[in-house]
Write an enzyme that holds these catalytic residues in place. Structure first.
Site, PDB file in Angstrom:
ATOM      1  N   ARG A 108     -16.815  96.194  42.719  1.00 42.52           N
ATOM      2  CA  ARG A 108     -17.385  96.294  44.038  1.00 42.52           C
ATOM      3  C   ARG A 108     -16.348  96.496  45.094  1.00 42.52           C
ATOM      4  O   ARG A 108     -15.231  95.708  45.077  1.00 42.52           O
ATOM      5  CB  ARG A 108     -18.008  95.162  44.440  1.00 42.52           C
ATOM      6  CG  ARG A 108     -19.373  94.881  43.680  1.00 42.52           C
ATOM      7  CD  ARG A 108     -20.460  93.900  43.977  1.00 42.52           C
ATOM      8  NE  ARG A 108     -20.970  94.400  45.459  1.00 42.52           N
ATOM      9  CZ  ARG A 108     -21.950  93.598  45.956  1.00 42.52           C
ATOM     10  NH1 ARG A 108     -21.790  92.230  45.863  1.00 42.52           N
ATOM     11  NH2 ARG A 108     -22.374  94.037  47.059  1.00 42.52           N
ATOM     12  N   ASP A 140     -17.070  89.847  54.356  1.00 44.56           N
ATOM     13  CA  ASP A 140     -16.503  90.381  53.139  1.00 44.56           C
ATOM     14  C   ASP A 140     -15.106  90.906  53.446  1.00 44.56           C
ATOM     15  O   ASP A 140     -14.400  91.049  52.267  1.00 44.56           O
ATOM     16  CB  ASP A 140     -17.524  91.535  52.696  1.00 44.56           C
ATOM     17  CG  ASP A 140     -18.667  91.147  52.390  1.00 44.56           C
ATOM     18  OD1 ASP A 140     -19.488  90.707  53.122  1.00 44.56           O
ATOM     19  OD2 ASP A 140     -18.894  90.600  51.179  1.00 44.56           O
ATOM     20  N   GLY A 166     -21.185  87.561  46.858  1.00 45.16           N
ATOM     21  CA  GLY A 166     -20.664  86.977  47.971  1.00 45.16           C
ATOM     22  C   GLY A 166     -19.142  86.951  47.917  1.00 45.16           C
ATOM     23  O   GLY A 166     -18.806  86.660  46.757  1.00 45.16           O
ATOM     24  N   ALA A 167     -18.577  87.251  48.733  1.00 44.86           N
ATOM     25  CA  ALA A 167     -16.980  87.794  48.746  1.00 44.86           C
ATOM     26  C   ALA A 167     -16.374  86.737  48.126  1.00 44.86           C
ATOM     27  O   ALA A 167     -15.549  87.115  47.041  1.00 44.86           O
ATOM     28  CB  ALA A 167     -16.647  87.991  50.243  1.00 44.86           C
ATOM     29  N   ASN A 215     -19.418  92.954  57.039  1.00 43.87           N
ATOM     30  CA  ASN A 215     -20.519  91.992  56.441  1.00 43.87           C
ATOM     31  C   ASN A 215     -21.618  92.937  55.968  1.00 43.87           C
ATOM     32  O   ASN A 215     -21.836  94.082  56.033  1.00 43.87           O
ATOM     33  CB  ASN A 215     -20.512  90.921  57.253  1.00 43.87           C
ATOM     34  CG  ASN A 215     -21.397  89.900  56.824  1.00 43.87           C
ATOM     35  OD1 ASN A 215     -21.037  89.458  55.577  1.00 43.87           O
ATOM     36  ND2 ASN A 215     -22.738  89.274  57.331  1.00 43.87           N
ATOM     37  N   LYS A 216     -22.543  91.887  55.295  1.00 42.28           N
ATOM     38  CA  LYS A 216     -23.764  92.787  54.857  1.00 42.28           C
ATOM     39  C   LYS A 216     -24.592  93.568  55.598  1.00 42.28           C
ATOM     40  O   LYS A 216     -24.674  93.360  57.143  1.00 42.28           O
ATOM     41  CB  LYS A 216     -24.883  91.622  54.637  1.00 42.28           C
ATOM     42  CG  LYS A 216     -26.439  91.978  54.163  1.00 42.28           C
ATOM     43  CD  LYS A 216     -26.198  93.074  52.897  1.00 42.28           C
ATOM     44  CE  LYS A 216     -25.386  92.375  51.604  1.00 42.28           C
ATOM     45  NZ  LYS A 216     -24.980  93.441  50.498  1.00 42.28           N
TER      46      LYS A 216
HETATM   47  O1  MRU Z   1     -23.756  92.050  48.652  1.00 49.68           O
HETATM   48  P1  MRU Z   1     -23.397  90.510  48.627  1.00 49.68           P
HETATM   49  O2  MRU Z   1     -24.595  89.939  48.686  1.00 49.68           O
HETATM   50  O3  MRU Z   1     -22.218  90.208  47.687  1.00 49.68           O
HETATM   51  O4  MRU Z   1     -22.916  90.576  50.278  1.00 49.68           O
HETATM   52  C1  MRU Z   1     -22.680  89.224  50.734  1.00 49.68           C
HETATM   53  C2  MRU Z   1     -22.329  89.239  52.034  1.00 49.68           C
HETATM   54  O5  MRU Z   1     -22.393  90.001  52.921  1.00 49.68           O
HETATM   55  C3  MRU Z   1     -21.980  87.666  52.658  1.00 49.68           C
HETATM   56  O6  MRU Z   1     -22.454  87.591  53.797  1.00 49.68           O
HETATM   57  C4  MRU Z   1     -20.494  87.658  52.569  1.00 49.68           C
HETATM   58  O7  MRU Z   1     -20.113  87.879  51.486  1.00 49.68           O
HETATM   59  C5  MRU Z   1     -20.064  86.268  53.076  1.00 49.68           C
HETATM   60  S1  MRU Z   1     -20.173  85.075  51.856  1.00 49.68           S
HETATM   61  C6  MRU Z   1     -19.639  83.720  52.454  1.00 49.68           C
END
Ligand code: MRU
Length: 345
Positions: A89, A234, A47-48, A244-245
């Site tokens: 990352r 992100d 999560g970012a 985002n994801k």
């Molecule tokens: O690969 P991840 O699980 O780190 O990806 C997370 C996401 O895409 C979240 O939607 C994003 O970081 C927002 S967290 C508030």
């Protein structure tokens, strides 16, 4: 009350291992910066905003074991530590914003003073994310009407933010305002953050949640079952394009087709004003094993090729509003987002 995702305890970083949830709640005390880098790479912390906070504490840990009395040599070695984090990352800009902040905080007359300053800066970054996510959640909750069913993707709650949450923070704040809300959570292949983490967090908050596979989203939109989509981010470029994801872009297109508002909720530490548009956002490519396997179990013939981009970019034209702690911004975004990344860069 959800257990803290990240905590600084007696000079160590305590993390709740997100890769083991929801089956096991395991905490790991990390006292070595290499372990923090690994925890980020292996998504035990994810999560970012949470990645940024963990990296800040990790840099403080790395600094504390540098063995030299020479300040220039110390700063050179500290730079190496930061480079290791920077390579962990690539997509979430919160990581790079946190590294920049730590770089600037590496000041003081002696090494002991610099070390103290680094720990204090990491704590400050953490506290700022807690405050920012609370504020943006309050602001975003105004967009949620009583009785709303919201669809969210991946996980953007306390686990992902080391704070209150972004998309899930907005939903929690709406509930706290006395509104009745319910959630459709997409499972979020390949690593199932929606199925494993979002449902786990929402259940603890007493918010009704229906888990669906990623491919079911369009069906429920078409059926008129979804009132709005809300996701985290992100990295948000200066023009409002938001990474985002993986799968978020698909949801945004479906939302537009079905005339459903599509909101992005993120603290300003996720805004990257140095990039004019989303096509410049680096997209992490992860191991194909995450696609050919589910939690270690093979689901495809051995040796089959697979692609695994971890994020996609939603063009700003699909985004109804971006919710930050400094305000709710609507298009055209360039003017509204200007100056919003300044807390970090
Ligand atoms: O690969 P991840 O699980 O780190 O990806 C997370 C996401 O895409 C979240 O939607 C994003 O970081 C927002 S967290 C508030």
């Amino acid at each position: 009350m959800i257990a803290r995702a990240i905590e600084w305890l007696d000079g160590k970083l305590r993390i709740l291992d997100q890769s083991r949830l929801p089956r096991e709640q395991i905490f790991a005390d990390l006292d070595n910066y290499h372990d923090v880098v690994l925890a980020i790479e292996e998504m035990r912390v994810r999560g970012a905003p949470a990645i940024g906070v963990a990296a800040a504490y990790g840099i403080a840990l790395g600094a504390s074991v540098i063995k030299t009395a020479n300040k220039d040599e110390f700063l050179a070695q500290l730079n190496q530590v930061m480079q290791t984090f920077a390579a962990s990352r690539p997509t979430a800009v919160n990581l790079f914003q946190a590294i920049n902040r730590m770089k600037k905080a590496a000041r003081g007359d002696g090494i002991a003073e610099i070390n103290k300053s680094l720990v204090n800066e990491a704590k400050r970054i953490h506290q700022e994310e807690i405050t920012a996510t609370r504020q943006l959640s309050q602001l975003g909750a105004e967009l949620v009407k009583d009785g709303f069913a919201l669809l969210t993707h991946c996980n953007a709650g306390p686990l992902a933010t080391a704070g209150y949450g972004t998309a899930l923070g907005v939903i929690k704040a709406a509930k706290d305002q006395g509104k009745t809300v319910s959630v459709f959570a997409t499972e979020t292949r390949p690593l199932l953050q929606g199925a494993r983490l979002t449902t786990w967090e929402l259940r603890q908050e007493g918010i009704p949640v229906t888990l669906i596979t990623d491919s079911m989203a369009g069906y429920f939109m078409q059926q008129g079952k979804i009132d709005c989509v809300i996701v985290g981010a992100d990295r948000i470029a200066a023009n409002g394009d938001a990474a985002n994801k993986i799968g978020t872009y698909t949801l945004a297109v479906l939302a537009k087709e079905n005339r459903i508002p599509f909101y992005v909720a993120a603290p300003t530490s996720t805004v990257d004003l140095s990039l004019s548009s989303g096509d410049k956002i680096p997209i992490e490519e992860r191991s194909p094993d995450e696609v050919t396997h589910i939690q270690g179990v093979p689901i495809a013939p051995e040796g089959i090729g697979a692609a695994n981009p971890a994020f996609d970019v939603t063009p700003h034209t699909y985004i109804t509003a971006i919710i930050t702690e400094k305000g709710v911004v609507r298009g055209p975004y360039t003017e509204g987002l200007k100056g919003m990344g300044s807390r970090f860069l």
